[in-house]
Enzyme design. Structure first.
Site, PDB file in Angstrom:
ATOM      1  CG  HIS A   1      -2.202   2.402 -11.568  1.00  0.00           C
ATOM      2  ND1 HIS A   1      -2.929   1.385 -12.140  1.00  0.00           N
ATOM      3  CD2 HIS A   1      -2.764   2.606 -10.356  1.00  0.00           C
ATOM      4  CE1 HIS A   1      -3.878   1.003 -11.312  1.00  0.00           C
ATOM      5  NE2 HIS A   1      -3.794   1.724 -10.214  1.00  0.00           N
TER       6      HIS A   1
ATOM      7  CD  GLU B   1      -2.233   4.602  -6.896  1.00  0.00           C
ATOM      8  OE1 GLU B   1      -3.118   3.936  -6.316  1.00  0.00           O
ATOM      9  OE2 GLU B   1      -2.418   5.165  -7.985  1.00  0.00           O
ATOM     10  CG  HIS B   2      -1.143  -0.788  -7.003  1.00  0.00           C
ATOM     11  ND1 HIS B   2      -2.028  -1.795  -6.713  1.00  0.00           N
ATOM     12  CD2 HIS B   2      -1.838   0.121  -7.733  1.00  0.00           C
ATOM     13  CE1 HIS B   2      -3.204  -1.516  -7.241  1.00  0.00           C
ATOM     14  NE2 HIS B   2      -3.117  -0.360  -7.875  1.00  0.00           N
TER      15      HIS B   2
END
Length: 195
Positions: free
Chosen positions: A35, A38-39
């Site tokens: 995650h 992803e950022h």
């Protein structure tokens, strides 16, 4: 693998790219890394190094974008007006070809991931999902905390992100969909030119 969908009735063009790597691939010492990556992917590329360039271009051309990290994949997507599709796709594709993962934004994005986690603590759906993880076999990766926070990502730096990217973001693990009023032949050529 690339799927092209051509239809003259589409009012916008769009693209989505799924990477078959999600939270179950998180290393135990950096829970939430998929995650977090992803950022970080949205924060500039070698060809378009300015942070916010991609989002600004889409906004100026009637577009939008987002991404999410699931247990077994991460999906990135956007839509935009037809005339801006080719340039938007160029900017989008660079995430998967030459991202920079600028180290000056590492702490900022850890904070963003942590803020997202704090917001989700009050969401009943998220709480139910976390409960399912907690009652799962503890030896299975599904049981592990998936989204990340300041504590689990505390030691994650640019090198950790790069290692995860280099290990999991390869073309054999990616699926691309292009949808537009352009012909399938044109869409195929755009996929070849950009990816």
């Amino acid at each position: 693998q690339v799927l092209t969908i051509s239809d003259k009735r589409f009012v916008k063009s769009s693209a989505a790219l799924a990477v078959m790597a999600g939270s179950m691939q998180n290393p135990e010492e950096h829970l939430g890394l998929a995650h977090f990556l992803e950022h970080m992917l949205f924060l500039g590329t070698q060809e378009f190094p300015q942070v916010g360039d991609y989002e600004d271009y889409l906004n100026k051309n009637g577009g939008s974008h987002n991404a999410y990290t699931s247990i077994d994949h991460t999906n990135y997507f956007f839509d935009v007006t037809h005339p801006a599709f080719e340039e938007s796709l160029r900017r989008f594709s660079r995430f998967f070809v030459c991202p920079t993962f600028d180290s000056q934004y590492v702490e900022r994005e850890k904070n963003a991931v942590d803020s997202e986690h704090q917001k989700n603590l009050k969401d009943d759906h998220r709480r139910e999902y976390r409960f399912l993880q907690m009652i799962t076999d503890p030896q299975h990766p599904f049981s592990l905390f998936a989204t990340g926070d300041q504590k689990t990502l505390g030691q994650a730096d640019r090198d950790v992100v790069m290692d995860f990217y280099n290990s999991h973001y390869s073309s054999n693990l990616m699926r691309l969909v292009l949808m537009s009023s352009r012909s399938n032949e044109e869409l195929k050529q755009l996929a070849i030119d950009n990816f």
